[in-house]
Design an enzyme around this catalytic site. Sequence first.
Site, PDB file in Angstrom:
ATOM      1  N   GLY A  10       0.928  -1.346   0.034  1.00  0.00           N
ATOM      2  CA  GLY A  10       0.051   0.051   0.035  1.00  0.00           C
ATOM      3  C   GLY A  10       0.940   1.243  -0.094  1.00  0.00           C
ATOM      4  O   GLY A  10       2.226   1.093  -0.015  1.00  0.00           O
ATOM      5  N   LEU A  35      -4.114  -7.231  -1.638  1.00  0.00           N
ATOM      6  CA  LEU A  35      -3.938  -6.406  -2.736  1.00  0.00           C
ATOM      7  C   LEU A  35      -5.448  -5.947  -3.062  1.00  0.00           C
ATOM      8  O   LEU A  35      -5.686  -5.674  -4.177  1.00  0.00           O
ATOM      9  CB  LEU A  35      -3.685  -7.593  -3.962  1.00  0.00           C
ATOM     10  CG  LEU A  35      -2.374  -8.100  -3.842  1.00  0.00           C
ATOM     11  CD1 LEU A  35      -1.882  -9.057  -5.195  1.00  0.00           C
ATOM     12  CD2 LEU A  35      -1.116  -6.909  -3.879  1.00  0.00           C
ATOM     13  N   SER A 126      -4.253   6.721  13.882  1.00  0.00           N
ATOM     14  CA  SER A 126      -4.654   7.814  13.155  1.00  0.00           C
ATOM     15  C   SER A 126      -4.815   8.883  14.085  1.00  0.00           C
ATOM     16  O   SER A 126      -5.349   8.675  15.151  1.00  0.00           O
ATOM     17  CB  SER A 126      -5.607   7.551  12.235  1.00  0.00           C
ATOM     18  OG  SER A 126      -6.291   8.632  11.785  1.00  0.00           O
ATOM     19  N   TYR A 149     -14.695   3.770  10.723  1.00  0.00           N
ATOM     20  CA  TYR A 149     -13.351   3.796  10.621  1.00  0.00           C
ATOM     21  C   TYR A 149     -12.503   4.159  12.107  1.00  0.00           C
ATOM     22  O   TYR A 149     -11.476   3.430  12.374  1.00  0.00           O
ATOM     23  CB  TYR A 149     -12.719   4.679   9.378  1.00  0.00           C
ATOM     24  CG  TYR A 149     -11.374   4.620   9.235  1.00  0.00           C
ATOM     25  CD1 TYR A 149     -10.527   3.836   8.914  1.00  0.00           C
ATOM     26  CD2 TYR A 149     -10.814   6.107   9.803  1.00  0.00           C
ATOM     27  CE1 TYR A 149      -9.095   4.126   8.839  1.00  0.00           C
ATOM     28  CE2 TYR A 149      -9.282   6.113   9.634  1.00  0.00           C
ATOM     29  CZ  TYR A 149      -8.516   5.199   9.286  1.00  0.00           C
ATOM     30  OH  TYR A 149      -6.959   5.362   9.149  1.00  0.00           O
ATOM     31  N   LYS A 153      -9.675   1.928  14.801  1.00  0.00           N
ATOM     32  CA  LYS A 153      -8.460   2.567  15.074  1.00  0.00           C
ATOM     33  C   LYS A 153      -8.553   2.527  16.682  1.00  0.00           C
ATOM     34  O   LYS A 153      -7.526   2.241  17.270  1.00  0.00           O
ATOM     35  CB  LYS A 153      -8.173   3.964  14.770  1.00  0.00           C
ATOM     36  CG  LYS A 153      -7.917   3.833  13.017  1.00  0.00           C
ATOM     37  CD  LYS A 153      -6.560   2.874  12.721  1.00  0.00           C
ATOM     38  CE  LYS A 153      -6.634   2.717  11.333  1.00  0.00           C
ATOM     39  NZ  LYS A 153      -5.417   1.787  10.862  1.00  0.00           N
TER      40      LYS A 153
HETATM   41  P1  NAD Z   1      -3.552   1.662   1.722  1.00  0.00           P
HETATM   42  O1  NAD Z   1      -4.934   1.191   1.037  1.00  0.00           O
HETATM   43  O2  NAD Z   1      -2.739   2.222   0.519  1.00  0.00           O
HETATM   44  O3  NAD Z   1      -2.522   0.387   2.127  1.00  0.00           O
HETATM   45  C1  NAD Z   1      -3.091  -0.632   3.027  1.00  0.00           C
HETATM   46  C2  NAD Z   1      -3.092  -1.834   2.529  1.00  0.00           C
HETATM   47  O4  NAD Z   1      -3.560  -3.066   3.264  1.00  0.00           O
HETATM   48  C3  NAD Z   1      -3.339  -2.100   1.066  1.00  0.00           C
HETATM   49  O5  NAD Z   1      -2.161  -2.660   0.147  1.00  0.00           O
HETATM   50  C4  NAD Z   1      -4.402  -3.232   1.144  1.00  0.00           C
HETATM   51  O6  NAD Z   1      -4.317  -4.172   0.033  1.00  0.00           O
HETATM   52  C5  NAD Z   1      -3.868  -4.105   2.417  1.00  0.00           C
HETATM   53  N1  NAD Z   1      -4.961  -4.633   2.707  1.00  0.00           N
HETATM   54  C6  NAD Z   1      -6.045  -4.129   3.495  1.00  0.00           C
HETATM   55  N2  NAD Z   1      -7.076  -5.255   4.286  1.00  0.00           N
HETATM   56  C7  NAD Z   1      -6.115  -6.329   4.072  1.00  0.00           C
HETATM   57  C8  NAD Z   1      -6.443  -7.499   4.838  1.00  0.00           C
HETATM   58  N3  NAD Z   1      -7.425  -7.945   5.375  1.00  0.00           N
HETATM   59  N4  NAD Z   1      -5.147  -8.388   4.563  1.00  0.00           N
HETATM   60  C9  NAD Z   1      -4.051  -8.346   3.894  1.00  0.00           C
HETATM   61  N5  NAD Z   1      -4.014  -6.831   3.377  1.00  0.00           N
HETATM   62  C10 NAD Z   1      -4.917  -6.092   3.521  1.00  0.00           C
HETATM   63  O7  NAD Z   1      -3.530   2.517   2.841  1.00  0.00           O
HETATM   64  P2  NAD Z   1      -2.444   3.518   3.397  1.00  0.00           P
HETATM   65  O8  NAD Z   1      -2.628   4.913   3.219  1.00  0.00           O
HETATM   66  O9  NAD Z   1      -0.968   3.067   3.109  1.00  0.00           O
HETATM   67  O10 NAD Z   1      -2.583   3.272   4.982  1.00  0.00           O
HETATM   68  C11 NAD Z   1      -1.780   2.228   5.640  1.00  0.00           C
HETATM   69  C12 NAD Z   1      -2.375   2.126   6.981  1.00  0.00           C
HETATM   70  O11 NAD Z   1      -2.203   3.428   7.624  1.00  0.00           O
HETATM   71  C13 NAD Z   1      -3.987   1.977   7.290  1.00  0.00           C
HETATM   72  O12 NAD Z   1      -4.044   0.913   8.336  1.00  0.00           O
HETATM   73  C14 NAD Z   1      -4.658   3.274   7.546  1.00  0.00           C
HETATM   74  O13 NAD Z   1      -5.812   3.104   8.190  1.00  0.00           O
HETATM   75  C15 NAD Z   1      -3.490   3.918   8.473  1.00  0.00           C
HETATM   76  N6  NAD Z   1      -3.614   5.469   8.057  1.00  0.00           N
HETATM   77  C16 NAD Z   1      -3.474   5.793   6.892  1.00  0.00           C
HETATM   78  C17 NAD Z   1      -3.999   7.287   6.884  1.00  0.00           C
HETATM   79  C18 NAD Z   1      -3.717   8.023   5.409  1.00  0.00           C
HETATM   80  O14 NAD Z   1      -4.193   9.077   5.281  1.00  0.00           O
HETATM   81  N7  NAD Z   1      -3.364   7.383   4.322  1.00  0.00           N
HETATM   82  C19 NAD Z   1      -4.052   8.126   7.809  1.00  0.00           C
HETATM   83  C20 NAD Z   1      -4.049   7.571   9.103  1.00  0.00           C
HETATM   84  C21 NAD Z   1      -3.779   5.979   9.271  1.00  0.00           C
END
Ligand code: NAD
Length: 340
Positions: A10, A35, A126, A149, A153
């Site tokens: 991700g 994925l 988050s 969501y 968290k």
């Molecule tokens: P993203 O969606 O790009 O990456 C998450 C990855 O997890 C994806 O590749 C997805 O395919 C994989 N995934 C989802 N469910 C899954 C499962 N059950 N089993 C295996 N793989 C799974 O998101 P990101 O922006 O890289 O965020 C990563 C983490 O950070 C997440 O937990 C998100 O909640 C947290 N977060 C993100 C943000 C933001 O703004 N991007 C802010 C705060 C927290």
Amino acid sequence: MSLLITGGTGYIGSHTVVELLKSAKDEEIVIVDNLTNSSTKVLERIEKITNKTVTFIKADICDTSALEKIFNQHKIEAVIHFAGLKAVGESNEIPLAYYQNNVSGTLTLLEVMARHQVKNLVFSSSATVYGNNISPLNETMATSATNPYGQTKLMVENILFDLAKSDEAWSIACLRYFNPIGAHQSGLIGENPNGIPNNLLPYVAQVAVGRLAQLQVFGDDYDTSDGTGVRDYIHVVDLAQGHVKALESLAHAKGTVKGCQAINLGTGNGTSVLEIVNTFKEISKQAIPFQVVPRRAGDLATVYADASLAKELLGWQAKLGLTAMIQDTWRWQSENPNGF
Ligand code: NAD
Ligand code: UDP
């Protein structure tokens, strides 16, 4: 020894894997991802940037036997847990999928970790867990959530606090991200949202590149310098480096993170929507048409971090400013107009 990175293909995971490989330890990096929101093309890009290889396993974190197999086949020392669903709006529509993936999936992962005596964890939390607190937000404030969501968290954080209380062998960093934006400087990896983006930066980037017609600015009547919402944007590479530092601070390494510790990863600075739009326009030299529309439900006027604890505990602080964040977003978007 190996590091397990869930959700490693991700957006934030891929940048973190690059920084881990650059930090030149000889640990094997094992990525597990189902994925749902990423592509294996990321793996080639990571290898191109770093000249190193990673082990990729396509599996779901809710699948106990797949996780057991991974822990049996690799000597996992610590886990960075990114995998999860992350769209606030969608979480209102399909809450069960969010609780299942984010809460139940994490419980499955924790159970397997415990069975294999792997008790070092960095978790993606988050700033949403701060609810309606007034910024600057610090880790001692009471937490709450306003959507499914955010609830996931908060629930996972509470599970992790209880777990660390029950067994002092656990060492857990709950990293509370503010607003990650930007992309790797190479232009090879970046944020690749499915469908119409919900977040400001990918939306603006897609307007600039001509994929979307115009931005909607959600409210210009907030009590901020120009009336638009203010957030603490952080470069994803800075954020990724924060994970490397967090990992190095867990008990198996330096040990400054004891038990379960919540730590903000932000810059401590706020930027408004219009400042983002204007900076993006200047850097990309593209028009960014926008229209002001009513506020988005649930949005706060101003959200930014007190970033002092990360400096104290991890020896980390953000280095890259808004110009680098937007230059790198634009390089990624203009060189990969349709994503991966
Ligand atoms: P993203 O969606 O790009 O990456 C998450 C990855 O997890 C994806 O590749 C997805 O395919 C994989 N995934 C989802 N469910 C899954 C499962 N059950 N089993 C295996 N793989 C799974 O998101 P990101 O922006 O890289 O965020 C990563 C983490 O950070 C997440 O937990 C998100 O909640 C947290 N977060 C993100 C943000 C933001 O703004 N991007 C802010 C705060 C927290
Ligand atoms: N925003 C906006 N138009 C959009 C998306 C976001 O005006 O299409 C605003 C939003 O109201 C907030 C800021 O941009 O003030 C950041 O929103 P985002 O969804 O990226 O992050 P979050 O609100 O979760 O911090």
